[in-house]
Design a protein around this motif. Structure first.
Motif, PDB file in Angstrom:
ATOM      1  N   ASP A   1      38.532  46.593  42.247  1.00 48.81           N
ATOM      2  CA  ASP A   1      39.861  46.743  41.662  1.00 48.81           C
ATOM      3  C   ASP A   1      40.139  45.696  40.589  1.00 48.81           C
ATOM      4  O   ASP A   1      41.134  45.769  39.888  1.00 48.81           O
TER       5      ASP A   1
ATOM      6  N   ALA B   1      38.914  44.063  37.203  1.00 50.41           N
ATOM      7  CA  ALA B   1      37.999  44.396  36.118  1.00 50.41           C
ATOM      8  C   ALA B   1      38.227  43.455  34.951  1.00 50.41           C
ATOM      9  O   ALA B   1      39.260  42.796  34.863  1.00 50.41           O
TER      10      ALA B   1
ATOM     11  N   ILE C   1      37.196  40.649  34.002  1.00 54.84           N
ATOM     12  CA  ILE C   1      37.080  39.190  34.048  1.00 54.84           C
ATOM     13  C   ILE C   1      35.808  38.856  34.823  1.00 54.84           C
ATOM     14  O   ILE C   1      35.837  38.251  35.878  1.00 54.84           O
TER      15      ILE C   1
ATOM     16  N   PRO D   1      49.597  33.919  32.845  1.00 58.29           N
ATOM     17  CA  PRO D   1      50.151  34.822  33.854  1.00 58.29           C
ATOM     18  C   PRO D   1      49.681  36.255  33.630  1.00 58.29           C
ATOM     19  O   PRO D   1      49.514  36.681  32.490  1.00 58.29           O
TER      20      PRO D   1
ATOM     21  N   THR E   1      46.813  37.681  34.384  1.00 51.45           N
ATOM     22  CA  THR E   1      45.413  37.961  34.099  1.00 51.45           C
ATOM     23  C   THR E   1      44.636  38.333  35.352  1.00 51.45           C
ATOM     24  O   THR E   1      43.451  38.620  35.281  1.00 51.45           O
ATOM     25  N   GLY E   2      45.277  38.268  36.492  1.00 56.46           N
ATOM     26  CA  GLY E   2      44.608  38.752  37.697  1.00 56.46           C
ATOM     27  C   GLY E   2      44.136  37.664  38.645  1.00 56.46           C
ATOM     28  O   GLY E   2      43.240  37.900  39.444  1.00 56.46           O
TER      29      GLY E   2
ATOM     30  N   THR F   1      45.870  36.100  41.164  1.00 58.28           N
ATOM     31  CA  THR F   1      46.260  36.435  42.530  1.00 58.28           C
ATOM     32  C   THR F   1      45.468  37.641  43.020  1.00 58.28           C
ATOM     33  O   THR F   1      45.010  37.683  44.159  1.00 58.28           O
ATOM     34  N   LEU F   2      45.286  38.590  42.131  1.00 60.35           N
ATOM     35  CA  LEU F   2      44.528  39.791  42.482  1.00 60.35           C
ATOM     36  C   LEU F   2      43.106  39.431  42.904  1.00 60.35           C
ATOM     37  O   LEU F   2      42.574  39.941  43.890  1.00 60.35           O
TER      38      LEU F   2
ATOM     39  N   HIS G   1      43.060  51.233  36.371  1.00 59.29           N
ATOM     40  CA  HIS G   1      44.438  51.664  36.606  1.00 59.29           C
ATOM     41  C   HIS G   1      44.666  53.133  36.265  1.00 59.29           C
ATOM     42  O   HIS G   1      45.687  53.698  36.638  1.00 59.29           O
TER      43      HIS G   1
ATOM     44  N   GLY H   1      45.798  41.938  32.054  1.00 61.93           N
ATOM     45  CA  GLY H   1      45.650  43.006  33.039  1.00 61.93           C
ATOM     46  C   GLY H   1      46.996  43.549  33.478  1.00 61.93           C
ATOM     47  O   GLY H   1      47.184  44.763  33.620  1.00 61.93           O
ATOM     48  N   ALA H   2      47.951  42.627  33.694  1.00 66.38           N
ATOM     49  CA  ALA H   2      49.268  43.067  34.139  1.00 66.38           C
ATOM     50  C   ALA H   2      49.951  43.905  33.049  1.00 66.38           C
ATOM     51  O   ALA H   2      50.611  44.906  33.345  1.00 66.38           O
TER      52      ALA H   2
ATOM     53  N   ALA I   1      48.361  47.368  33.116  1.00 63.78           N
ATOM     54  CA  ALA I   1      48.833  48.144  34.265  1.00 63.78           C
ATOM     55  C   ALA I   1      50.244  48.655  33.992  1.00 63.78           C
ATOM     56  O   ALA I   1      50.562  49.823  34.230  1.00 63.78           O
TER      57      ALA I   1
HETATM   58  P1  ADP Z   1      48.338  36.386  37.981  1.00 65.71           P
HETATM   59  O1  ADP Z   1      47.142  35.965  37.208  1.00 65.71           O
HETATM   60  O2  ADP Z   1      49.591  36.005  37.272  1.00 65.71           O
HETATM   61  O3  ADP Z   1      48.303  35.974  39.413  1.00 65.71           O
HETATM   62  P2  ADP Z   1      48.221  38.992  39.137  1.00 65.71           P
HETATM   63  O4  ADP Z   1      46.926  38.863  39.835  1.00 65.71           O
HETATM   64  O5  ADP Z   1      49.423  38.840  39.975  1.00 65.71           O
HETATM   65  O6  ADP Z   1      48.303  37.966  37.926  1.00 65.71           O
HETATM   66  O7  ADP Z   1      48.240  40.370  38.372  1.00 65.71           O
HETATM   67  C1  ADP Z   1      49.331  41.238  38.408  1.00 65.71           C
HETATM   68  C2  ADP Z   1      48.884  42.686  38.386  1.00 65.71           C
HETATM   69  O8  ADP Z   1      48.260  43.017  37.155  1.00 65.71           O
HETATM   70  C3  ADP Z   1      47.848  43.000  39.432  1.00 65.71           C
HETATM   71  O9  ADP Z   1      48.467  43.357  40.632  1.00 65.71           O
HETATM   72  C4  ADP Z   1      47.084  44.153  38.825  1.00 65.71           C
HETATM   73  O10 ADP Z   1      47.732  45.383  39.051  1.00 65.71           O
HETATM   74  C5  ADP Z   1      47.141  43.860  37.356  1.00 65.71           C
HETATM   75  N1  ADP Z   1      45.935  43.159  36.912  1.00 65.71           N
HETATM   76  C6  ADP Z   1      45.903  41.910  36.398  1.00 65.71           C
HETATM   77  N2  ADP Z   1      44.649  41.555  36.074  1.00 65.71           N
HETATM   78  C7  ADP Z   1      43.858  42.587  36.402  1.00 65.71           C
HETATM   79  C8  ADP Z   1      42.452  42.815  36.316  1.00 65.71           C
HETATM   80  N3  ADP Z   1      41.629  41.891  35.818  1.00 65.71           N
HETATM   81  N4  ADP Z   1      41.973  43.999  36.751  1.00 65.71           N
HETATM   82  C9  ADP Z   1      42.806  44.931  37.242  1.00 65.71           C
HETATM   83  N5  ADP Z   1      44.136  44.771  37.361  1.00 65.71           N
HETATM   84  C10 ADP Z   1      44.680  43.621  36.942  1.00 65.71           C
END
Ligand code: ADP
Ligand code: MG
Ligand code: ZN
Length: 628
Positions: free
Chosen positions: A174, A176, A178, A215, A217-218, A220-221, A355, A379-380, A383
């Motif tokens: 899920d 991608a 990076i 912020p 960029t994924g 937390t994901l 997505h 990424g955010a 999405a």
């Molecule tokens: P942060 O880096 O601020 O923690 P998050 O991980 O919370 O960002 O990302 C927020 C949302 O954006 C994720 O829940 C996802 O849906 C989407 N997203 C961000 N980066 C990616 C990625 N590299 N691949 C797929 N979805 C992503």
């Protein structure tokens, strides 16, 4: 304080109930003796005196220290039958006693029965006792509820709120776009699953991995994906949860967290938004924050406290690595830093594919073209873009997401909500000239990004917009590219001035001017692109109040400062003259484009360039705007 009103609200209920019982008791107890001589009818004091004077009273019994009297008297209304009355006596009636003596009426004073006092005393005790018991039970009960006021009373124990979860439902698939970060973290999982492989050759397993990136960029994901894949316990907590209203909670949470982790090793600890606790100590306006510093100190101590190979790996995420305390970043703590950056075009395509899985896309939609059109999107953002597209599709009652929805969604994500177009007026004409000015100057400058479209449909704050397709290679920007950007940004104001005269220029250029002034200044002070030479005169400005010291010194003298100003002005003036010249030299095509724009509201880049090419030579650009 946040919790106080909750506590008060819960108090009121037991207090009311208890109070009710208490007052009941006091009333029932005191007149117990009087009720034996039950005198239900009352008589006023005045009437009583009248009866006294007319010698109707037989006897008087005084109660409650002389405040109440039960009297026996002959009632003239009932044929002088003897009746009992109850009389409330005024507090100050000493003459009453002498009068009774004078009339030789038998009277007796009854002492206050102690009942009342005892009841009163009991009541007074019962009240706080019940209250305290009630509160105790309330707190005990509510402390089982998350977020209840029980938490407020628990500060001594610090009920740790970190979660131990293994099922986040997120897999590495899920995430991608990076790849480097993903690989690095996949290795972390291997550390935990097969530590022998590393320890056999004498490798020390890293203790901490810091995910750094803007912020969305994924980060937390990615951490959730590790939790989903690792197959080991995964403790997650957000930095802000350490910092609570009670001093010392943060530190004890850290202790608890590490204790739990040690009991469950091998495991992963994830601290999201670590900058909330990990900020530079003793910095910022008004000095440091004791609570935060204690928490951070505890964190540092705990990280030193366990040896590298105990099977605990700490992953932390932040978008402000610059404010982190340097002690956190030294080897032995977060000794690995993984940068999670905004994806490149290939990464964006992959994220879009992830997505798009659960979305109905029209076959004509090319994710590749979307990826090309969205440089700088995280990424955010992507999405969000697909989601906006889906929402628009539903609103337009279509079966599948088409190019139009995607296109509108991009505009919306970048520039905000679409407004209603202006009606034909002088100001619409001026805005049209302003936008055509940007687009024309941008098109005719060799080093400028190509125009993607010009539109008069307002969006967000803007009355009209000119979109350019930025070059994918954003990394290095040359001096002539910067100058071209400044000139292009001045194109709007230049057109206003050339067409309508210096007196008619508007505030519409405010945003443009702000941007280009910043660019020009950086050319001089940071990139060494002026005759001041290759010197860095100012470091990148951070938000001082977010943890760094207030004192960002400028690294130059007064004399240099005025030379900087002069250089900045020179760059901007040159560019402005150039922009005005371009408009003046291409007045005919400008007028034609403005008429077309007012008629059509939007001109796309391809058509724009074709029209300009009829009047002037359009320089070859590295890349033309991809058409969706
Ligand atoms: P942060 O880096 O601020 O923690 P998050 O991980 O919370 O960002 O990302 C927020 C949302 O954006 C994720 O829940 C996802 O849906 C989407 N997203 C961000 N980066 C990616 C990625 N590299 N691949 C797929 N979805 C992503
Ligand atoms: Mg996050
Ligand atoms: Zn403008």
């Amino acid at each position: 304080m946040k919790f106080s009103w909750k506590v008060v609200a819960l108090w009121t209920l037991p207090a009311l109930v208890i109070g009710f019982f208490f007052w009941q008791g006091a009333f029932a107890g005191a007149p117990a003796d009087m009720s034996k001589n039950a005198a239900n009818t009352r008589m006023t004091y005045g009437r009583f005196l009248e009866y006294l004077n007319s010698d109707r009273v037989n006897s008087v019994d005084l109660y409650e220290g002389g405040r109440t009297a039960i009297i026996e008297a002959r009632d003239p209304d009932l044929e002088n039958r003897v009746q009992r009355w109850r009389v409330d006596l005024p507090v100050n009636a000493p003459e009453l006693i002498s009068k009774l003596k004078e009339k030789a009426i038998s009277f007796d004073a009854h002492p206050m029965r102690n009942d009342g006092a005892i009841w009163g005393l009991l009541g007074n005790l019962i009240f706080p006792v019940l209250l305290i018991t009630g509160l105790f039970f309330l707190f005990r009960r509510s402390s089982n509820l998350p977020g209840g006021p029980g938490q407020a009373m628990n500060f001594g124990k610090s009920k740790a709120r970190f979660q131990m979860e293994a099922k986040t439902g997120v897999k590495f698939d899920d995430v991608a776009g990076i790849e480097e970060a993903k690989e690095e973290l996949q290795e972390v999982v291997t550390f935990l699953k097969q530590p022998e492989r590393f320890t056999a050759v004498g490798a020390r397993i890293p203790k901490g991995v810091l995910l750094v990136g803007p912020p969305g960029t994924g980060k937390t994901l990615l951490a959730k994906a590790i939790a989903g894949e690792a197959g080991v316990p995964f403790f997650s907590i957000s930095g802000s949860e350490f910092v609570e209203m009670f001093v010392g909670v943060g530190a004890s949470r850290v202790r608890d967290l590490f204790k739990k982790a040690k009991d469950n090793a091998p495991c992963i600890i994830f601290i999201d938004e670590i900058d909330a606790v990990g900020r530079q100590r003793g910095a910022g306006i008004g000095g440091g924050n004791d609570e935060r510093e204690q928490t951070l100190n505890q964190l540092l101590t705990e990280m030193d406290g366990f040896e590298g190979n105990t099977g605990i790996i700490i992953i932390a995420a932040t978008n402000r690595p610059d404010v982190l305390d340097s002690a956190l970043l030294r080897p032995g703590r977060f000794d690995r830093q993984v940068t999670v950056d905004a994806p490149d075009i290939k990464g964006r395509l992959e994220i879009l594919q992830v997505h798009a899985r659960n979305k109905k896309l029209d076959p004509s939609v090319s994710l590749d073209a979307i990826a090309r059109r969205t440089p700088g999107f995280t990424g955010a953002d992507l999405a969000n873009l697909l989601n906006e597209g889906a929402i628009l599709t539903a609103r337009r009652r279509k079966e599948a997401i088409t190019l139009r929805e995607i296109d509108d969604a991009v505009d919306r994500v970048v520039a905000g909500m679409e407004g209603t177009p202006l009606v034909d007026s002088k100001s619409k004409r001026l805005i049209a000239y302003h936008e055509i000015g940007h687009a024309l100057v941008g098109t005719l400058l060799k080093d400028h990004d190509p125009v993607q479209k010009v539109t008069l449909i307002p969006r967000g704050q803007a009355q009209g917009l000119t979109w350019f397709t930025p070059n994918e290679e954003q990394g290095l920007i040359s001096r002539s590219q910067l100058k071209a950007r400044i000139t292009g940004a001045l194109g709007g104001r230049a057109a206003e001035e050339v067409i309508f005269g210096a007196a008619e220029v508007t505030t519409g250029a405010g945003g443009d001017l702000q941007q280009l002034s910043g660019m020009a200044r950086q050319m001089v002070t940071r990139f060494g692109m002026s005759n001041l030479g290759p010197l860095s005169l100012e470091s990148q400005q951070g938000e001082v109040f977010l943890g760094r010291d207030w004192t960002t010194r400028s690294e130059y003298s007064e004399a240099i400062a005025s030379r900087i100003d002069a250089q900045v002005r020179e760059i901007v003036e040159q560019c402005y003259d150039n922009a005005k010249k371009i408009i003046r030299d291409h007045r005919t095509v400008t007028d034609r484009l403005v008429d077309l724009l007012i008629e059509k509201e939007t001109i796309d880049g391809e058509e724009f360039r074709q029209i300009v090419a009829e009047y002037a030579e359009v320089p070859e650009k590295q890349q033309y705007a991809p058409q969706l």
